[in-house]
Design a protein around this motif. Structure first.
Motif: not given
Length: 77
Positions: A39-47, A52-60, A70-75
């Motif tokens: 999961y972290m590999i798949r979504f780590h570049s979805f900035y 940006g705090g966008d797309y929360y309405h789509l989040c499960s 994701i934020r930790e991995f992105n470091k």
């Protein structure tokens, strides 16, 4: 187009290196990475989402649970 809380895995996104690596690993029989790592590999570049705090309405629930990882991995990206 998408229902509320449908989950990011249901959202159509353009392919990049993240999706490519995710699919290679997911479909490789000897991959021993846990689903959380994939999961972290798949979504780590979805900035727009994790920075940006966008797309929360789509989040499960799963997406929101993974957000800190994701934020930790992105470091290290």
């Amino acid at each position: 187009m998408y229902g509320k809380n449908c989950g990011l895995d249901e959202v159509l996104m353009s392919w990049g290196h993240d999706e490519y690596m995710y699919r290679v690993l997911k479909n490789h029989k000897t991959c021993t990475l846990p689903s959380e790592a994939l999961y972290m590999i798949r979504f780590h570049s979805f900035y727009p989402w994790h920075k940006g705090g966008d797309y929360y309405h789509l989040c499960s629930h799963k997406d929101l649970k993974m957000l800190d990882w994701i934020r930790e991995f992105n470091k290290f990206d």
